[in-house]
Design an enzyme around this catalytic site. Structure first.
Site, mmCIF file in Angstrom:
data_model
loop_
_atom_site.group_PDB
_atom_site.id
_atom_site.type_symbol
_atom_site.label_atom_id
_atom_site.label_comp_id
_atom_site.label_asym_id
_atom_site.label_seq_id
_atom_site.Cartn_x
_atom_site.Cartn_y
_atom_site.Cartn_z
ATOM 1 N N VAL A 88 8.203 -2.000 1.230
ATOM 2 C CA VAL A 88 8.212 -0.597 1.802
ATOM 3 C C VAL A 88 6.652 -0.527 2.452
ATOM 4 O O VAL A 88 5.566 -0.391 1.641
ATOM 5 C CB VAL A 88 8.484 0.442 0.768
ATOM 6 C CG1 VAL A 88 8.422 1.912 1.297
ATOM 7 C CG2 VAL A 88 9.677 0.250 0.064
ATOM 8 N N THR A 89 6.713 -0.200 3.774
ATOM 9 C CA THR A 89 5.377 0.030 4.362
ATOM 10 C C THR A 89 5.645 0.804 5.565
ATOM 11 O O THR A 89 6.795 0.975 5.988
ATOM 12 C CB THR A 89 4.822 -1.353 5.049
ATOM 13 O OG1 THR A 89 5.462 -1.857 5.840
ATOM 14 C CG2 THR A 89 4.836 -2.547 3.969
ATOM 15 N N VAL A 90 4.878 1.631 5.840
ATOM 16 C CA VAL A 90 4.556 2.135 7.208
ATOM 17 C C VAL A 90 3.162 2.094 7.670
ATOM 18 O O VAL A 90 2.099 2.163 7.036
ATOM 19 C CB VAL A 90 4.701 3.938 6.816
ATOM 20 C CG1 VAL A 90 4.612 4.542 8.411
ATOM 21 C CG2 VAL A 90 6.123 4.342 6.168
ATOM 22 N N ARG A 96 3.246 9.784 8.162
ATOM 23 C CA ARG A 96 3.629 11.281 8.017
ATOM 24 C C ARG A 96 4.558 11.703 9.457
ATOM 25 O O ARG A 96 4.401 12.423 9.929
ATOM 26 C CB ARG A 96 2.314 12.152 8.564
ATOM 27 C CG ARG A 96 1.094 11.845 7.555
ATOM 28 C CD ARG A 96 1.587 12.060 5.924
ATOM 29 N NE ARG A 96 0.433 11.846 5.088
ATOM 30 C CZ ARG A 96 0.201 10.738 4.498
ATOM 31 N NH1 ARG A 96 0.942 9.779 4.477
ATOM 32 N NH2 ARG A 96 -0.817 10.733 3.740
ATOM 33 N N ARG A 97 5.452 10.781 9.440
ATOM 34 C CA ARG A 97 6.569 11.096 10.608
ATOM 35 C C ARG A 97 7.913 10.945 10.020
ATOM 36 O O ARG A 97 8.828 10.882 10.763
ATOM 37 C CB ARG A 97 6.307 10.036 11.823
ATOM 38 C CG ARG A 97 4.722 10.008 12.328
ATOM 39 C CD ARG A 97 4.823 9.334 13.635
ATOM 40 N NE ARG A 97 3.318 9.081 14.165
ATOM 41 C CZ ARG A 97 3.163 8.650 15.453
ATOM 42 N NH1 ARG A 97 4.101 8.120 16.093
ATOM 43 N NH2 ARG A 97 1.801 8.389 15.658
ATOM 44 N N GLY A 98 8.069 10.995 8.868
ATOM 45 C CA GLY A 98 9.344 10.787 8.259
ATOM 46 C C GLY A 98 10.376 9.743 8.336
ATOM 47 O O GLY A 98 11.264 9.372 7.893
ATOM 48 N N THR A 101 11.326 8.398 4.552
ATOM 49 C CA THR A 101 12.288 9.455 4.215
ATOM 50 C C THR A 101 13.787 8.728 4.571
ATOM 51 O O THR A 101 14.668 9.036 3.944
ATOM 52 C CB THR A 101 12.201 10.837 4.722
ATOM 53 O OG1 THR A 101 10.775 11.224 3.812
ATOM 54 C CG2 THR A 101 13.027 11.660 4.053
ATOM 55 N N TYR A 129 6.910 8.349 -4.877
ATOM 56 C CA TYR A 129 8.351 8.137 -5.039
ATOM 57 C C TYR A 129 9.065 9.140 -5.829
ATOM 58 O O TYR A 129 10.263 9.307 -5.861
ATOM 59 C CB TYR A 129 8.542 6.775 -5.741
ATOM 60 C CG TYR A 129 8.035 5.587 -4.580
ATOM 61 C CD1 TYR A 129 8.932 5.329 -3.408
ATOM 62 C CD2 TYR A 129 6.979 5.016 -4.817
ATOM 63 C CE1 TYR A 129 8.642 4.566 -2.580
ATOM 64 C CE2 TYR A 129 6.646 3.984 -3.703
ATOM 65 C CZ TYR A 129 7.614 3.674 -2.652
ATOM 66 O OH TYR A 129 7.047 2.857 -1.840
ATOM 67 N N PHE A 418 8.113 -7.097 -7.874
ATOM 68 C CA PHE A 418 9.125 -7.425 -6.954
ATOM 69 C C PHE A 418 8.899 -6.548 -5.729
ATOM 70 O O PHE A 418 8.181 -5.304 -5.799
ATOM 71 C CB PHE A 418 10.406 -7.418 -7.493
ATOM 72 C CG PHE A 418 10.934 -6.026 -8.183
ATOM 73 C CD1 PHE A 418 11.349 -5.135 -7.186
ATOM 74 C CD2 PHE A 418 10.781 -5.764 -9.264
ATOM 75 C CE1 PHE A 418 11.996 -3.959 -7.876
ATOM 76 C CE2 PHE A 418 11.204 -4.493 -9.951
ATOM 77 C CZ PHE A 418 11.910 -3.642 -9.225
#
Length: 418
Positions: A88-90, A96-98, A101, A129, A418
């Site tokens: 999980v990465t942004v 902060r752009r959803g 989500t 989370y 993991f």
């Protein structure tokens, strides 16, 4: 303030997009921005259509998300189907752009549709989370052992009663390790299943980095010849002034099916010439390690942290999957803002089994889906959560009743990342 960009496409990636997706994983985790060829080649086999999500701004992947099938051992030893979340990465340019989500919503809805009872993850950052319904369900402890102070008799046998320690080659570990792990995980709540890829990367058959170094592997066999323990460790090359060895053995992982195997492996590690310190892997919070040493003060805690996070997707399935050490009943009112599960349930439990059914009876304990996740494996206390204002007693003493039902004799543990 967050803003949702509807022009950013969030969707399952194609296999052809996998290299770009993996590049975005590196960017999100602040790793080397160019993916090494060894890692790309090793990870290609993990690709599973529909389980790798990406957010695309133009042709560039700017957020990543992956899930895979997993089993989590419930209290009592039953494996429970779970949706394991990872990767999980942004990217820093698109926070902060959803995007998380949207990806999390898609994945959890699909997991619910598949019939998974849980979702799981290892949280890199604590605050993220909980808003998706995950709660920390296990913790883990790292230790540092001062070997000269530990107190083992160097003349004593490493394994009492006729057991033995042997060094193994990586290919041998790939053959015998999975069966040992399956035995161990059936007896340890919170332990998760391992795919073949785990054993390939743990032994160097699949290499995720050019900097890979092959560890030593040692096995403990009981007097009957049964493999009851394995440890993987590496040793640095540190010498002090006066030509004195000051080497550290770092344990990558240690599995033991019996206390005898666990004691023998730690004794072995403490007996290695030149090694003056041992750094453990992330052990169970009530691990036997310090008390296995003649001088328990030789072991100091270096890390204590939350580890496996759980998101309940089906309250009935999750509560009926685990066992209970005594008879009892409890009516719980579970709030799930995401609407994936929740409601009011009557739990009726005994050592023979449990039922959990929707009910209109008055609730005895009210809590959120995050708090239920924290209680499910029995590592957290309902009394403690009530004191923190995280659960509410609708009947005086309900939190104590919950602890009496839910808390097992040993704390849960997840040895895996993991």
């Amino acid at each position: 303030m967050s803003s949702v960009r509807t022009d950013i496409d969030v969707r399952p990636i194609t296999e052809a997009e996998f290299p770009e997706w993996l590049r975005a994983v590196h960017a999100g985790f602040l790793r080397e921005p160019v993916v090494p060829a060894e890692e790309l080649e090793a990870r290609r086999g993990q690709f599973e259509p529909g389980r790798f999500l990406g957010a695309f701004d133009g042709g560039r992947c700017v957020a990543t998300f992956r899930s895979f099938d997993q089993e989590v051992t419930a209290v009592g030893g039953r494996p429970v189907a779970a949706d394991a979340v990872t990767g999980v990465t942004v990217t820093a340019t698109h926070r902060r752009r959803g995007l998380l989500t949207r990806m999390m919503g898609q994945d959890l809805a699909a997991a619910k549709e598949r019939g998974d009872a849980l979702a799981t993850l290892i949280a890199a950052e604590y605050p993220i989370y909980g808003r998706f319904g995950f709660g920390p369900a296990t913790s883990a402890t790292g230790w540092s052992v001062d070997v000269p102070r530990a107190g083992f008799d160097p003349r004593a046998p490493l394994a009492d009663g006729g057991g033995r320690i042997d060094l193994l080659e990586p290919e041998d570990v790939r053959k015998v390790g999975p069966e040992l792990h399956d035995r161990v995980r059936r007896s340890v709540p919170g332990t998760v299943s391992r795919k073949d890829f785990w054993w390939q990367t743990a032994t160097g058959a699949a290499r995720l980095s050019a900097r890979w170094t092959t560890p030593f592997f040692a096995a403990y066999r009981s007097p009957s010849g049964t493999l009851d323990g394995l440890v993987a460790y590496e040793v640095d090359e540190t010498w002090g002034d006066g030509k004195q060895p000051q080497e550290t053995a770092t344990v990558r992982w240690l599995l033991a099916a019996t206390p005898q195997a666990e004691r023998a492996l730690w004794h072995y590690l403490c007996s290695i010439d030149w090694v003056t310190r041992i750094k453990s892997d992330m052990r169970a919070p009530d691990d036997l390690l310090p008390s296995l040493l003649p001088d328990p003060r030789a072991a100091l805690v270096t890390t204590q942290a939350d580890w496996l996070w759980v998101r309940i997707l089906d309250v009935v399935q999750a509560m009926e999957a685990r066992t209970y050490e005594r008879e009892g009943g409890l009516v719980i009112d579970v709030a799930d803002p995401a609407g994936l599960t929740g409601g009011r349930y009557q739990l009726t439990a005994s050592p023979a089994g449990a039922t959990c059914v929707p009910t209109t009876r008055s609730a005895e304990l009210s809590l959120g889906i995050v708090e239920l996740a924290m209680l499910w494996l029995g590592d957290e206390s309902a009394v403690r959560l009530a004191a923190l204002g995280r659960v509410r007693e609708e009947r005086a003493g309900a939190a104590r009743s919950a602890d009496a039902l839910l808390r097992p004799s040993r704390r849960p543990w997840c040895p895996d990342m993991f």
